[in-house]
Design a protein around this motif. Structure first.
Motif, mmCIF file in Angstrom:
data_model
loop_
_atom_site.group_PDB
_atom_site.id
_atom_site.type_symbol
_atom_site.label_atom_id
_atom_site.label_comp_id
_atom_site.label_asym_id
_atom_site.label_seq_id
_atom_site.Cartn_x
_atom_site.Cartn_y
_atom_site.Cartn_z
ATOM 1 N N GLY A 1 38.441 60.834 1.584
ATOM 2 C CA GLY A 1 37.186 61.506 1.858
ATOM 3 C C GLY A 1 37.421 62.980 2.155
ATOM 4 N N ARG A 2 36.363 63.679 2.503
ATOM 5 C CA ARG A 2 36.486 65.115 2.768
ATOM 6 C C ARG A 2 36.714 65.428 4.243
ATOM 7 N NH1 ARG A 2 36.715 69.369 -0.800
ATOM 8 N NH2 ARG A 2 34.720 70.384 -0.364
ATOM 9 N N ILE A 3 36.254 64.526 5.126
ATOM 10 C CA ILE A 3 36.357 64.776 6.561
ATOM 11 C C ILE A 3 36.935 63.542 7.246
ATOM 12 C CG2 ILE A 3 35.132 65.339 8.695
ATOM 13 C CD1 ILE A 3 34.999 67.613 6.736
ATOM 14 N N GLY A 4 37.926 63.758 8.119
ATOM 15 C CA GLY A 4 38.504 62.675 8.904
ATOM 16 C C GLY A 4 38.600 63.082 10.367
ATOM 17 N N ILE A 5 39.107 62.170 11.175
ATOM 18 C CA ILE A 5 39.309 62.429 12.601
ATOM 19 C C ILE A 5 40.791 62.282 12.928
ATOM 20 C CG2 ILE A 5 38.936 61.500 14.935
ATOM 21 C CD1 ILE A 5 36.584 63.098 13.962
ATOM 22 N N TRP A 6 41.347 63.287 13.601
ATOM 23 C CA TRP A 6 42.749 63.308 14.053
ATOM 24 C C TRP A 6 42.727 63.156 15.569
ATOM 25 C CZ3 TRP A 6 46.268 65.434 17.286
ATOM 26 C CH2 TRP A 6 47.608 65.570 16.894
ATOM 27 N N SER A 7 43.485 62.188 16.106
ATOM 28 C CA SER A 7 43.459 61.988 17.557
ATOM 29 C C SER A 7 44.752 61.375 18.056
ATOM 30 C CB SER A 7 42.286 61.071 17.934
ATOM 31 O OG SER A 7 42.279 60.820 19.333
ATOM 32 N N LEU A 8 45.240 61.922 19.181
ATOM 33 C CA LEU A 8 46.389 61.335 19.873
ATOM 34 C C LEU A 8 46.024 60.015 20.538
ATOM 35 C CD1 LEU A 8 47.719 64.586 21.578
ATOM 36 C CD2 LEU A 8 48.914 63.303 19.796
ATOM 37 N N ALA A 9 44.740 59.796 20.789
ATOM 38 C CA ALA A 9 44.317 58.591 21.498
ATOM 39 C C ALA A 9 44.604 57.323 20.708
ATOM 40 C CB ALA A 9 42.825 58.670 21.824
ATOM 41 N N PHE A 10 44.631 57.428 19.376
ATOM 42 C CA PHE A 10 44.891 56.233 18.580
ATOM 43 C C PHE A 10 46.284 55.660 18.829
ATOM 44 C CE2 PHE A 10 41.674 58.135 15.535
ATOM 45 C CZ PHE A 10 40.674 57.260 15.895
ATOM 46 N N THR A 11 47.238 56.527 19.153
ATOM 47 C CA THR A 11 48.600 56.049 19.387
ATOM 48 C C THR A 11 48.959 55.960 20.859
ATOM 49 O OG1 THR A 11 49.314 58.330 18.943
ATOM 50 C CG2 THR A 11 49.620 56.731 17.184
ATOM 51 N N HIS A 12 48.250 56.703 21.711
ATOM 52 C CA HIS A 12 48.616 56.733 23.127
ATOM 53 C C HIS A 12 47.535 56.168 24.050
ATOM 54 C CE1 HIS A 12 52.231 59.194 22.432
ATOM 55 N NE2 HIS A 12 51.503 59.856 21.553
ATOM 56 N N GLY A 13 46.338 55.945 23.533
ATOM 57 C CA GLY A 13 45.238 55.486 24.369
ATOM 58 C C GLY A 13 45.142 53.968 24.440
ATOM 59 N N GLU B 1 31.644 53.761 10.645
ATOM 60 C CA GLU B 1 30.188 53.721 10.476
ATOM 61 C C GLU B 1 29.583 55.119 10.496
ATOM 62 O OE1 GLU B 1 28.394 51.056 9.582
ATOM 63 O OE2 GLU B 1 30.424 50.236 9.393
ATOM 64 N N LEU B 2 30.198 56.039 11.217
ATOM 65 C CA LEU B 2 29.710 57.419 11.267
ATOM 66 C C LEU B 2 30.019 58.187 9.981
ATOM 67 C CD1 LEU B 2 30.626 58.379 14.949
ATOM 68 C CD2 LEU B 2 28.311 58.136 14.004
ATOM 69 N N GLY B 3 30.865 57.623 9.137
ATOM 70 C CA GLY B 3 31.121 58.224 7.835
ATOM 71 C C GLY B 3 32.399 59.009 7.692
ATOM 72 N N TYR B 4 33.275 58.975 8.697
ATOM 73 C CA TYR B 4 34.552 59.680 8.575
ATOM 74 C C TYR B 4 35.469 58.913 7.618
ATOM 75 C CZ TYR B 4 32.997 62.374 12.640
ATOM 76 O OH TYR B 4 32.287 63.188 13.490
ATOM 77 N N GLY B 5 36.121 59.648 6.712
ATOM 78 C CA GLY B 5 36.872 58.999 5.651
ATOM 79 C C GLY B 5 38.262 58.541 6.025
ATOM 80 N N THR B 6 38.896 59.214 6.997
ATOM 81 C CA THR B 6 40.275 58.892 7.381
ATOM 82 C C THR B 6 40.431 59.015 8.881
ATOM 83 O OG1 THR B 6 41.160 59.679 5.268
ATOM 84 C CG2 THR B 6 42.721 59.505 7.078
ATOM 85 N N LEU B 7 41.204 58.109 9.467
ATOM 86 C CA LEU B 7 41.594 58.199 10.866
ATOM 87 C C LEU B 7 43.064 58.589 10.907
ATOM 88 C CD1 LEU B 7 39.937 54.945 12.279
ATOM 89 C CD2 LEU B 7 38.923 57.206 11.906
ATOM 90 N N TRP B 8 43.348 59.753 11.485
ATOM 91 C CA TRP B 8 44.707 60.274 11.570
ATOM 92 C C TRP B 8 45.274 59.969 12.947
ATOM 93 C CZ3 TRP B 8 46.979 62.604 7.331
ATOM 94 C CH2 TRP B 8 46.123 62.949 6.281
ATOM 95 N N LEU B 9 46.402 59.276 12.988
ATOM 96 C CA LEU B 9 47.048 58.911 14.242
ATOM 97 C C LEU B 9 47.984 60.039 14.640
ATOM 98 C CD1 LEU B 9 46.042 56.230 12.952
ATOM 99 C CD2 LEU B 9 48.005 55.117 13.989
ATOM 100 N N GLY B 10 47.553 60.877 15.575
ATOM 101 C CA GLY B 10 48.370 62.002 15.990
ATOM 102 C C GLY B 10 49.562 61.574 16.813
ATOM 103 N N GLY B 11 50.666 62.331 16.694
ATOM 104 C CA GLY B 11 51.856 62.040 17.495
ATOM 105 C C GLY B 11 52.646 60.878 16.944
ATOM 106 N N CYS C 1 52.375 61.665 11.538
ATOM 107 C CA CYS C 1 53.736 62.185 11.408
ATOM 108 C C CYS C 1 54.748 61.160 11.898
ATOM 109 C CB CYS C 1 53.881 63.497 12.169
ATOM 110 S SG CYS C 1 55.381 64.399 11.736
ATOM 111 N N VAL C 2 55.156 60.282 11.009
ATOM 112 C CA VAL C 2 56.240 59.351 11.312
ATOM 113 C C VAL C 2 57.552 60.122 11.203
ATOM 114 C CG1 VAL C 2 57.417 57.239 10.594
ATOM 115 C CG2 VAL C 2 54.920 57.389 10.440
ATOM 116 N N SER C 3 58.291 60.197 12.291
ATOM 117 C CA SER C 3 59.513 60.999 12.315
ATOM 118 C C SER C 3 60.631 60.330 11.529
ATOM 119 C CB SER C 3 59.965 61.216 13.766
ATOM 120 O OG SER C 3 61.224 61.853 13.795
ATOM 121 N N ILE C 4 61.271 61.107 10.670
ATOM 122 C CA ILE C 4 62.381 60.553 9.895
ATOM 123 C C ILE C 4 63.591 60.266 10.772
ATOM 124 C CG2 ILE C 4 61.612 61.736 7.803
ATOM 125 C CD1 ILE C 4 63.978 63.692 8.191
ATOM 126 N N TRP C 5 63.606 60.808 12.003
ATOM 127 C CA TRP C 5 64.741 60.581 12.895
ATOM 128 C C TRP C 5 64.604 59.258 13.647
ATOM 129 C CZ3 TRP C 5 67.384 64.217 10.868
ATOM 130 C CH2 TRP C 5 66.842 65.481 10.622
#
Length: 296
Positions: free
Chosen positions: A6-18, A32-42, A71-75
């Motif tokens: 999609g054209r607009i997504g949401i990036w949030s640290l809460a998905f991985t730390h909340g 349901e609000l129409g965001y195309g991608t959920l980005w898991l920050g951190g 950002c899955v760390s290669i390390w």
């Protein structure tokens, strides 16, 4: 394989730390609000399965939305371990998963060295896997990066690139480097606050961990900022270029500028005082104006 973020997504640290339950509920509502991608920050940590397991759980809470660990760390996990976890996911899950790969930060990743060469070698190992596990397809991975060499690498070895904390000028330059085709999905940090002092204070608190990272500082210097802009928690000029704040019109105009200068998708990070909280009110407030930006 054809992922549509999609054209607009949401990036949030809460998905991985909340809170996990709150994350599932938020994911369903954002779809349901129409965001195309959920980005898991951190990065959730050193557990080789952690990134994709968290992703799979959020995918199970949605039916259409793409979910992308930013950002899955290669390390933190070997290429075979990552591919094994990816291929073990059900196909209906994998078909909506966009895997972000990155090299992390020299001050926080103990194994950090020769980032470009190391990422090339990691991608080589992913692509050379044969049989069990099978490789992770190129369209299913995106590189988290800022510099020109990494952008060129993303154009040939991944679906594209996701820069973080960058300017609209950086978006325009990166599109030139990528050419047509590769996905350019910058994250844009926003503060829904019209008071300049309050908005900038909130932005500075979010920027603080990145100011100490040489790779981010180097990118800002390449973008025309000076060493003076990077001291004292960041100059107003730096804050105002990296963060969209103010009225809804002003914020949506900044996001539209990224789209108009070459971005295919914008990952919106709503910045508040609650770093790992779910800013549901702000996400709801932005949804309709961003839909209009999306369709314009």
């Amino acid at each position: 394989m054809n992922l549509d973020p999609g054209r607009i997504g949401i990036w949030s640290l809460a998905f991985t730390h909340g809170d996990r339950g709150a994350a599932y509920e938020a994911a369903a509502e954002l779809e349901e609000l129409g965001y195309g991608t959920l980005w898991l920050g951190g990065n959730p940590g050193g557990n080789p399965r952690g990134d994709l397991i968290t992703t799979a759980e959020l995918l199970s809470a949605t039916s259409r939305t793409v979910v992308a660990p930013a950002c899955v760390s290669i390390w933190h996990q070997s290429a075979p371990a990552l591919a094994t976890t990816y291929q073990a996911l059900p196909a209906r899950i994998r078909n909506r998963l966009l895997l972000g790969l990155g090299v992390g930060h020299p001050k926080t990743d103990q194994d950090y060295h020769r980032p470009y060469t190391s990422l090339c070698a990691y991608l080589d190992e992913l692509d050379s896997l044969d049989g069990s596990p099978a490789p992770i397809p190129r369209p299913a991975r995106i590189l988290g990066a800022h510099g020109p060499r990494m952008a060129r690498l993303a154009a040939t070895r991944a679906a594209g690139v996701q820069p973080h904390l960058t300017t609209t000028d950086h978006t325009a330059r990166t599109r030139e480097l990528l050419g047509d085709g590769p996905l350019l999905a910058p994250s844009v940090s926003v503060v829904l606050e019209t008071s300049p002092s309050t908005a900038r204070a909130t932005a500075r608190a979010a920027l603080a961990p990145y100011l100490a990272q040489p790779n981010y500082a180097g990118n800002w210097l390449r973008s025309g900022f000076t060493a003076d802009d990077l001291v004292e928690h960041g100059s107003d000029r730096l804050i105002d270029a990296l963060f969209a704040w103010g009225t809804l019109d002003r914020i949506t105009a900044r996001i539209a500028e990224h789209l108009n200068t070459g971005a295919d998708h914008v990952a919106v990070q709503v910045v508040t005082d609650a770093t790992y909280g779910f800013p549901l009110t702000e996400w709801r407030t932005l949804a309709q104006p961003l839909k209009q930006t999306n369709s314009s």
